[in-house]
Design a protein around this motif. Structure first.
Motif, PDB file in Angstrom:
ATOM      1  N   GLU A 149       0.897  -1.119   0.095  1.00 14.76           N
ATOM      2  CA  GLU A 149       0.065   0.052   0.201  1.00 14.76           C
ATOM      3  C   GLU A 149       0.788   1.204  -0.098  1.00 14.76           C
ATOM      4  OE1 GLU A 149      -3.809   1.925   2.426  1.00 14.76           O
ATOM      5  OE2 GLU A 149      -2.705   0.452   3.204  1.00 14.76           O
ATOM      6  N   ALA A 150       1.803   1.357   0.840  1.00 16.99           N
ATOM      7  CA  ALA A 150       3.045   2.357   0.758  1.00 16.99           C
ATOM      8  C   ALA A 150       3.553   2.375  -0.425  1.00 16.99           C
ATOM      9  CB  ALA A 150       3.850   2.399   2.297  1.00 16.99           C
ATOM     10  N   VAL A 151       4.035   1.219  -1.135  1.00 13.42           N
ATOM     11  CA  VAL A 151       4.601   1.489  -2.458  1.00 13.42           C
ATOM     12  C   VAL A 151       3.641   2.131  -3.453  1.00 13.42           C
ATOM     13  CG1 VAL A 151       5.655   0.142  -4.384  1.00 13.42           C
ATOM     14  CG2 VAL A 151       6.252  -0.398  -1.929  1.00 13.42           C
ATOM     15  N   VAL A 152       2.443   1.734  -3.415  1.00 11.17           N
ATOM     16  CA  VAL A 152       1.343   2.181  -4.368  1.00 11.17           C
ATOM     17  C   VAL A 152       1.364   3.908  -4.262  1.00 11.17           C
ATOM     18  CG1 VAL A 152      -0.676   2.204  -5.496  1.00 11.17           C
ATOM     19  CG2 VAL A 152       0.594   0.011  -4.947  1.00 11.17           C
ATOM     20  N   LEU A 153       1.228   3.962  -2.838  1.00 14.59           N
ATOM     21  CA  LEU A 153       0.913   5.659  -2.584  1.00 14.59           C
ATOM     22  C   LEU A 153       2.295   6.400  -3.021  1.00 14.59           C
ATOM     23  CD1 LEU A 153      -0.782   7.787  -1.047  1.00 14.59           C
ATOM     24  CD2 LEU A 153       0.221   7.122   0.912  1.00 14.59           C
ATOM     25  N   GLN A 154       3.384   5.890  -2.698  1.00 14.55           N
ATOM     26  CA  GLN A 154       4.328   6.616  -3.119  1.00 14.55           C
ATOM     27  C   GLN A 154       4.723   6.871  -4.514  1.00 14.55           C
ATOM     28  OE1 GLN A 154       6.766   8.505  -1.609  1.00 14.55           O
ATOM     29  NE2 GLN A 154       8.767   8.129  -2.906  1.00 14.55           N
TER      30      GLN A 154
END
Length: 347
Positions: A149-154
């Motif tokens: 989720e953090a990777v996609v957000l970044q």
């Protein structure tokens, strides 16, 4: 977009003064966690290659208020502020910000950043761009440890930042309102990372979705207010206050809200002859320091600067309104005080 000290000195842990904090216990907690962020940031920019090490540490060592990581840590305080993932998330957003500054300064030909010579003036444009890319890569490696989720957000945030820079560079399409186009540029280029900073904090603090969404919307609107305030400061402040030469954006013909509002006046036939003459000078050669100082002085006294101040205040007030779902307490107060401080910053 940022400021302060000597780039040749070692980095020191910044105190959390970028966000107003009236609760001493909260301030102490954030100061301790910011020390962890600073230490992790030093590790993240270190390199066995001497050139990459020196150039990569250049803006980190120059200081800055670490506004984005502080926003992450503060949002985390709405839940479990001690979660260790918050430190890594805070480093990710600061690395992303610093990397973007290397690129911005090349595109804007800015000679000074955070009170130190810009990287491209020390090592040249090519090295500055490549070091910015290197720091983006370090941010990507760190965010990978925070989960999908953090990777996609970044990645989506990085996409918005690139689109914002692209649209700023190309300018509005035919028939598109230049002021609205500029506000969208600010949302993408600047506000997106502030929104992500707050969102990551609330996510890894374990907050419920309603709070995560609230601080994200707050960060987006605060980001626009922040940049509009910067537009005021580019004209109204001194070099020692902003860390940049006054009128840097004007000299490089980078669009800013006061100039766009002046241009709209002229286009609509609402301008006095002096406005037309001022716009012609703004569109002309401002490489001479005296010519730049003259247009800066004229803009300082022009109503479009007051209009920009009012716009900054309006976006700050709208940001504060997004805080309604947050529980009462020192964290909500700090967010609200930040919005007020951004409005005051443009005065």
């Amino acid at each position: 977009m940022t400021r302060a000290t000597d780039a040749s000195a070692g980095a020191t842990a910044p105190q959390p003064t970028a966000i107003p904090l009236n609760d001493p216990e909260l301030a102490d907690r954030l100061a301790g966690r910011m020390a962890q962020v600073d230490a992790t940031l030093d590790e993240a920019v270190a390199s066995t290659d001497a050139l990459a090490h020196d150039a990569g540490r250049h803006l980190v060592a120059a200081g800055g208020k670490r506004f984005r990581p502080l926003l992450t840590l503060l949002a985390g305080e709405l839940g479990d502020g001690a979660d260790p993932r918050l430190v890594d998330a805070a480093v990710v957003v600061e690395l992303t910000q610093v990397a973007s500054l290397y690129h911005d300064d090349v595109m804007d030909s800015a000679p000074v950043r955070r009170g130190a010579p810009s990287a491209h003036t020390v090592w040249g444009n090519t090295v500055a761009i490549l070091v910015g890319d290197l720091l983006f890569a370090r941010a990507s490696a760190l965010v990978a440890g925070l989960g999908p989720e953090a990777v996609v957000l970044q990645s989506r945030t990085f996409e918005r930042m690139c689109l914002g820079q692209l649209h700023e560079t190309i300018g509005p399409r035919e028939g598109e309102d230049a002021v609205e186009h500029y506000l969208q540029v600010l949302s993408d280029k600047t506000a997106s990372l502030l929104a992500t900073s707050a969102r990551l904090g609330a996510m890894f603090g374990g907050c419920p979705p309603a709070l995560v969404d609230a601080v994200t919307a707050y960060g987006e609107k605060v980001g626009v207010a922040f940049q509009l305030a910067d537009d005021v400061l580019d004209v109204a402040s001194s070099s020692s206050e902003s860390g940049k030469t006054p009128g840097t954006d004007l000299r490089e013909h980078v669009p800013t809200m006061p100039v766009l509002l002046l241009r709209r006046r002229v286009a609509r036939g609402e301008a006095a002859p002096s406005d037309v003459e001022l716009l012609a000078r703004l569109d002309g050669d401002l490489s001479d320091d005296a010519a730049l100082a003259a247009v800066v002085a004229d803009l300082r006294d022009h109503p479009v600067l007051a209009q920009t101040r009012e716009l900054a205040g309006r976006w700050a007030r709208e940001a504060a309104a997004e805080l309604e779902p947050l529980p009462e307490g020192s964290v909500r107060t700090a967010f609200a005080d930040l919005a007020s401080a951004l409005a005051d910053r443009a005065v």
